[in-house]
Design an enzyme around this catalytic site. Structure first.
Site, PDB file in Angstrom:
ATOM      1  N   HIS A 138     -58.772  74.475   4.458  1.00  0.00           N
ATOM      2  CA  HIS A 138     -59.249  75.795   4.844  1.00  0.00           C
ATOM      3  C   HIS A 138     -58.074  76.636   5.295  1.00  0.00           C
ATOM      4  CE1 HIS A 138     -63.534  75.397   4.281  1.00  0.00           C
ATOM      5  NE2 HIS A 138     -63.529  74.225   4.913  1.00  0.00           N
ATOM      6  N   ASP A 168     -56.955  82.960   3.709  1.00  0.00           N
ATOM      7  CA  ASP A 168     -58.084  83.241   2.820  1.00  0.00           C
ATOM      8  C   ASP A 168     -57.978  84.612   2.173  1.00  0.00           C
ATOM      9  OD1 ASP A 168     -59.239  80.812   3.264  1.00  0.00           O
ATOM     10  OD2 ASP A 168     -60.951  81.558   4.400  1.00  0.00           O
TER      11      ASP A 168
END
Length: 382
Positions: A138, A168
C-alpha cells in the site's frame, strides 16, 4: 455560515463538452481501487469517455464522469465483448499486479497486436519487475521503500504516514496521467501506442528529486526534523492557537520573516539576523509557540490576512467550504450525483488545473449495459 449557504454560492458554469481537452479519447478502465479510479476520474473530468470494466457487486469511489458496465470476465461472451471494445480504445488502465491482465487474456502484447495505437497504462505499487513486483503493498510501503517516508516527521518520533496521498495519488495516479498524455502526444507523430510502466515507488522517488538534491547542498543534510522544511526551523512549522486550532507559518525569506516578527510583536525579542542560527531555533520556537497560543485562529487571521508573512490557517474541510478564498475561486463544485445537504455528498473538489479555453467539467456517472456499448460501437467503430 451554514453549509447550505456555501452550496448556494458555489456556482459552476457547465462548459460545452465539445470544448473539453480530452474529448474524443476513449479510455477503458479495468475496475480497481484508489489510484486507478482516481486516474480515470481525472481523464473523465477533462473530457475523456471513461468506461469502467467493473466487477459485479463492486463498490467504487471517484466515479464522477464515467460510464460503468458490469462484466464477468469468466464468461466467454463478456470476455469477447470487452476484447472488441479494446480494439478501438485509445487508453487502457490496468490497475492490477503484474501478470493478472495476461492471465485474463488482456495483456499488452495481445491488445497492441490488434490495436497498435493503444496506450496501455500499467499502474502498480512496485512496478512490472524487481523482487517486490509480485508482493502486495500500500501507499505507506511504497513511500517507505522510496526513502521519502524517512524524511517526513519530527526528529523525536517515527516517520508519519502522509495519508495515502503521496504514493497512491501523487506518485501513482498523477504520474500515470502524465505518462498517458506523453504517450498520446507522441502517438500523433508515430501513429503507435506504447506500454506505460508506472510504479508508485518510482513516482514517489521522482517527486523527491528536490529532497535528494538537498542532501548534497545542505538543505536536507541534517537528521529528520532538524532541517529547514521538515519542522526543524521555527519559521516553517505549525503552531497551536488559543482555541485549539492551528496556524501554519512558512516565512522562509528574510523579508517575509521580518513581517512575521512584526505581526507577532516579537521584534524586540528575536533578531531577524539570527533567523538561520540553528542554535537559536529552540528559543525562537518557544517564543513563537507562546505568542501564537495567546490568540485564536480567527484573531491571527485578522492580523495576517493580506500580508506577506506567509501565514495561513490550518482548515478542516468544513471550514474550507466557507473560507473566502475557497468561495471566490469556487474550489468546491456541486456533485451532480448527490444533492443532499451533507457537504461531502453535495460538493466535490473542483478539477485542477484550470484551462482557459477547454475547461474541465464534473459530470455524473452512468451505469450502462454491455450490449448497449456494443451497439454504440457498431458498426462504424467495430
Amino acid at each position: 455560515m451554514t453549509i447550505s449557504s456555501a452550496l448556494n454560492r458555489q456556482g459552476y458554469v457547465h462548459p460545452r463538452k465539445k470544448l473539453m481537452a480530452l474529448k474524443g479519447t476513449t479510455v477503458l478502465e479495468f475496475g480497481g481501487i484508489g489510484p486507478g479510479p482516481f486516474l480515470g476520474m481525472m481523464l473523465a473530468d477533462f473530457g475523456a469517455d471513461v468506461i469502467v470494466i467493473d466487477k459485479p457487486n463492486s463498490i467504487t469511489l471517484t466515479k464522477r464522469g464515467k460510464r460503468f458496465v458490469k462484466v464477468d470476465l469468466k464468461k466467454p461472451s463478456d470476455k469477447e465483448a470487452v476484447r472488441l471494445l479494446c480494439t478501438k480504445a485509445d487508453v487502457i488502465i490496468d490497475p492490477y499486479r503484474p501478470g493478472v491482465m495476461e492471465k485474463l487474456g488482456f495483456g499488452p502484447d495481445v491488445l497492441l497486436e490488434t490495436n497498435p495505437r493503444l496506450v496501455y497504462a500499467r499502474l502498480t505499487g512496485w512496478g512490472q519487475d524487481g523482487p517486490y513486483s509480485s508482493m502486495a503493498g500500500h501507499d505507506l510501503n511504497y513511500a517507505a521503500l522510496s526513502g521519502t517516508l524517512n524524511q517526513l516527521g519530527r526528529g523525536d518520533a517515527p516517520p508519519f504516514p502522509p495519508l495515502n496521498l503521496l504514493a497512491d495519488f501523487s506518485g501513482g495516479s498523477l504520474m500515470c496521467a502524465w505518462g498517458i498524455l506523453l504517450a498520446l502526444y507522441e502517438r500523433e507523430k508515430s501513429g503507435l501506442g506504447q506500454v506505460i510502466d508506472c510504479a508508485m515507488v518510482d513516482g514517489v522517488l521522482y517527486l523527491s528529486t528536490f529532497v535528494w538534491d538537498g542532501k548534497q547542498n545542505g538543505l536536507f543534510s541534517r537528521p529528520r526534523g532538524q532541517n529547514l522544511l521538515d519542522s526543524g526551523a521555527p519559521f516553517y512549522d505549525v503552531y497551536t492557537t488559543k482555541d485549539g486550532k492551528y496556524l501554519s507559518v512558512g516565512a522562509i525569506e528574510p523579508q517575509f520573516y521580518a513581517i512575521l516578527l512584526e505581526k507577532l510583536e516579537l521584534r524586540s525579542k528575536v533578531k531577524a539576523s539570527e533567523q538561520h542560527n540553528v542554535k537559536k531555533w529552540g528559543e525562537i520556537r518557544q517564543l513563537f509557540s507562546d505568542k501564537i497560543a495567546s490568540k485564536t485562529q480567527s484573531e491571527w487571521c485578522t492580523i495576517f490576512d493580506g500580508t506577506d508573512a506567509c501565514v495561513a490557517p490550518v482548515l478542516d474541510y468544513e471550514d474550507l467550504a466557507n473560507h473566502p478564498h475557497t468561495v471566490q475561486r469556487q474550489m468546491l463544485v456541486r456533485n451532480p450525483s448527490n444533492s443532499s445537504g451533507n457537504l461531502f455528498a453535495s460538493m466535490t473538489p473542483r478539477p485542477a488545473p484550470r484551462l482557459s479555453r477547454t475547461p474541465a467539467h464534473v459530470g455524473d456517472h452512468k451505469v450502462v449495459e454491455l450490449h448497449q456499448l456494443l451497439q454504440e460501437f457498431q458498426p462504424a467503430k467495430l
